[in-house]
Design a protein around this motif. Sequence first.
Motif, PDB file in Angstrom:
ATOM      1  N   ILE A   1      -0.140   2.352   9.364  1.00  0.00           N
ATOM      2  CA  ILE A   1       0.945   2.620  10.300  1.00  0.00           C
ATOM      3  C   ILE A   1       0.472   2.035  11.626  1.00  0.00           C
ATOM      4  CG2 ILE A   1       2.171   4.422  11.582  1.00  0.00           C
ATOM      5  CD1 ILE A   1       1.572   6.289   9.157  1.00  0.00           C
ATOM      6  N   ASP A   2       1.329   1.313  12.309  1.00  0.00           N
ATOM      7  CA  ASP A   2       1.004   0.830  13.653  1.00  0.00           C
ATOM      8  C   ASP A   2       1.557   1.806  14.680  1.00  0.00           C
ATOM      9  OD1 ASP A   2      -0.099  -1.530  12.711  1.00  0.00           O
ATOM     10  OD2 ASP A   2       1.232  -2.836  13.856  1.00  0.00           O
ATOM     11  N   LEU A   3       0.719   2.215  15.604  1.00  0.00           N
ATOM     12  CA  LEU A   3       1.150   2.927  16.814  1.00  0.00           C
ATOM     13  C   LEU A   3       0.865   1.961  17.947  1.00  0.00           C
ATOM     14  CD1 LEU A   3       1.952   5.267  18.686  1.00  0.00           C
ATOM     15  CD2 LEU A   3      -0.384   6.160  18.418  1.00  0.00           C
TER      16      LEU A   3
ATOM     17  N   MET B   1      10.736   3.649  11.596  1.00  0.00           N
ATOM     18  CA  MET B   1      10.321   3.173  12.890  1.00  0.00           C
ATOM     19  C   MET B   1      10.749   4.190  13.938  1.00  0.00           C
ATOM     20  SD  MET B   1      11.615   0.693  15.515  1.00  0.00           S
ATOM     21  CE  MET B   1      10.662   0.869  16.965  1.00  0.00           C
ATOM     22  N   ILE B   2       9.864   4.440  14.870  1.00  0.00           N
ATOM     23  CA  ILE B   2      10.148   5.363  15.969  1.00  0.00           C
ATOM     24  C   ILE B   2       9.847   4.642  17.265  1.00  0.00           C
ATOM     25  CG2 ILE B   2       9.423   7.502  17.105  1.00  0.00           C
ATOM     26  CD1 ILE B   2       8.747   8.547  14.256  1.00  0.00           C
ATOM     27  N   LEU B   3      10.753   4.729  18.218  1.00  0.00           N
ATOM     28  CA  LEU B   3      10.570   4.175  19.551  1.00  0.00           C
ATOM     29  C   LEU B   3      10.829   5.290  20.545  1.00  0.00           C
ATOM     30  CD1 LEU B   3      10.345   1.809  21.625  1.00  0.00           C
ATOM     31  CD2 LEU B   3      12.800   1.454  21.284  1.00  0.00           C
ATOM     32  N   ASP B   4       9.885   5.525  21.465  1.00  0.00           N
ATOM     33  CA  ASP B   4      10.033   6.629  22.405  1.00  0.00           C
ATOM     34  C   ASP B   4       9.105   6.390  23.596  1.00  0.00           C
ATOM     35  OD1 ASP B   4      10.792   9.102  23.526  1.00  0.00           O
ATOM     36  OD2 ASP B   4      10.470  10.211  21.671  1.00  0.00           O
ATOM     37  N   TYR B   5       9.112   7.345  24.514  1.00  0.00           N
ATOM     38  CA  TYR B   5       8.223   7.314  25.672  1.00  0.00           C
ATOM     39  C   TYR B   5       6.969   8.131  25.387  1.00  0.00           C
ATOM     40  CZ  TYR B   5      11.962   5.159  28.304  1.00  0.00           C
ATOM     41  OH  TYR B   5      12.923   4.279  28.731  1.00  0.00           O
ATOM     42  N   MET B   6       5.865   7.727  25.986  1.00  0.00           N
ATOM     43  CA  MET B   6       4.587   8.412  25.777  1.00  0.00           C
ATOM     44  C   MET B   6       4.658   9.891  26.144  1.00  0.00           C
ATOM     45  SD  MET B   6       2.421   6.550  24.307  1.00  0.00           S
ATOM     46  CE  MET B   6       0.937   7.531  24.552  1.00  0.00           C
ATOM     47  N   THR B   7       5.501  10.252  27.077  1.00  0.00           N
ATOM     48  CA  THR B   7       5.636  11.658  27.458  1.00  0.00           C
ATOM     49  C   THR B   7       6.136  12.509  26.298  1.00  0.00           C
ATOM     50  OG1 THR B   7       7.824  11.147  28.350  1.00  0.00           O
ATOM     51  CG2 THR B   7       5.985  11.219  29.924  1.00  0.00           C
TER      52      THR B   7
ATOM     53  N   MET C   1       6.064   3.231  27.067  1.00  0.00           N
ATOM     54  CA  MET C   1       6.770   3.406  25.795  1.00  0.00           C
ATOM     55  C   MET C   1       5.797   3.158  24.640  1.00  0.00           C
ATOM     56  SD  MET C   1      10.364   1.444  26.614  1.00  0.00           S
ATOM     57  CE  MET C   1      11.295   2.145  25.245  1.00  0.00           C
ATOM     58  N   PHE C   2       6.145   3.709  23.479  1.00  0.00           N
ATOM     59  CA  PHE C   2       5.375   3.447  22.258  1.00  0.00           C
ATOM     60  C   PHE C   2       6.348   3.252  21.112  1.00  0.00           C
ATOM     61  CE2 PHE C   2       6.161   7.959  21.712  1.00  0.00           C
ATOM     62  CZ  PHE C   2       6.318   8.104  20.348  1.00  0.00           C
ATOM     63  N   TYR C   3       5.840   2.641  20.056  1.00  0.00           N
ATOM     64  CA  TYR C   3       6.593   2.616  18.805  1.00  0.00           C
ATOM     65  C   TYR C   3       5.631   2.773  17.639  1.00  0.00           C
ATOM     66  CZ  TYR C   3       5.809  -2.541  18.976  1.00  0.00           C
ATOM     67  OH  TYR C   3       5.280  -3.806  19.063  1.00  0.00           O
TER      68      TYR C   3
ATOM     69  N   MET D   1      14.438  -5.041  20.560  1.00  0.00           N
ATOM     70  CA  MET D   1      14.267  -3.900  21.466  1.00  0.00           C
ATOM     71  C   MET D   1      13.344  -4.277  22.610  1.00  0.00           C
ATOM     72  SD  MET D   1      13.641  -1.033  18.574  1.00  0.00           S
ATOM     73  CE  MET D   1      14.145  -1.573  16.959  1.00  0.00           C
ATOM     74  N   ASP D   2      13.637  -3.766  23.800  1.00  0.00           N
ATOM     75  CA  ASP D   2      12.777  -3.950  24.967  1.00  0.00           C
ATOM     76  C   ASP D   2      11.734  -2.849  24.993  1.00  0.00           C
ATOM     77  OD1 ASP D   2      14.011  -6.231  26.121  1.00  0.00           O
ATOM     78  OD2 ASP D   2      15.606  -4.966  26.903  1.00  0.00           O
ATOM     79  N   ILE D   3      10.475  -3.230  25.119  1.00  0.00           N
ATOM     80  CA  ILE D   3       9.372  -2.274  25.193  1.00  0.00           C
ATOM     81  C   ILE D   3       8.764  -2.378  26.589  1.00  0.00           C
ATOM     82  CG2 ILE D   3       7.256  -1.457  24.103  1.00  0.00           C
ATOM     83  CD1 ILE D   3       9.689  -1.634  22.159  1.00  0.00           C
ATOM     84  N   GLN D   4       8.870  -1.289  27.338  1.00  0.00           N
ATOM     85  CA  GLN D   4       8.416  -1.243  28.730  1.00  0.00           C
ATOM     86  C   GLN D   4       7.156  -0.382  28.843  1.00  0.00           C
ATOM     87  OE1 GLN D   4       9.919  -3.038  31.184  1.00  0.00           O
ATOM     88  NE2 GLN D   4      11.245  -3.862  29.576  1.00  0.00           N
ATOM     89  N   PRO D   5       6.438  -0.471  29.973  1.00  0.00           N
ATOM     90  CA  PRO D   5       5.252   0.372  30.159  1.00  0.00           C
ATOM     91  C   PRO D   5       5.599   1.848  29.985  1.00  0.00           C
ATOM     92  CG  PRO D   5       5.371  -1.260  31.900  1.00  0.00           C
ATOM     93  CD  PRO D   5       6.667  -1.338  31.131  1.00  0.00           C
TER      94      PRO D   5
END
Length: 145
Positions: free
Chosen positions: A67-69, A1-7, A114-116, A108-112
């Motif tokens: 895989i879900d993006l 699992m990967i959680l990060d910002y779109m940038t 962000m992607f996982y 985990m909090d997912i904010q605008p």
Amino acid sequence: MILDYMTNLENYEKLLPKMDIYQEHISKLHELPVGRYELGEGEFFSIQEGTTRPLEGAQFEFHEQYIDLQIMLEGSEQMKWQHLNQVEKLKFDKDSDVGFATGEGTLMDIQPGMFYLVYPHDAHMPGLYVAEENYFKKAVFKLKS
């Protein structure tokens, strides 16, 4: 699992070999209405919006073929994650490539912005709230694993 910002999405290009195709669509996500969009070769994405659901009573989901993006466009959600070998599998439907499971996990909090990415070994519980429900709009890409 990967959680990060779109940038930072381009940093994962080696994990997503068709990134150039996905980027064409990602750049237009905010303009698209709710619905399903074909990417070809069995891959697709959907624009979803709604309100989050309570954590209590929710189940994990998992996939074998995809895989879900998931990209948060507006609003927010909480997402619970756990490695698939740490949950109790309840059932799996091969035709829809979705299974369900129960167990403990990390919230985990997912904010605008962000992607996982969740892989076949990741059990995930998207679209949750703990304290109060929230509006969300997101894109969910289903990519062949």
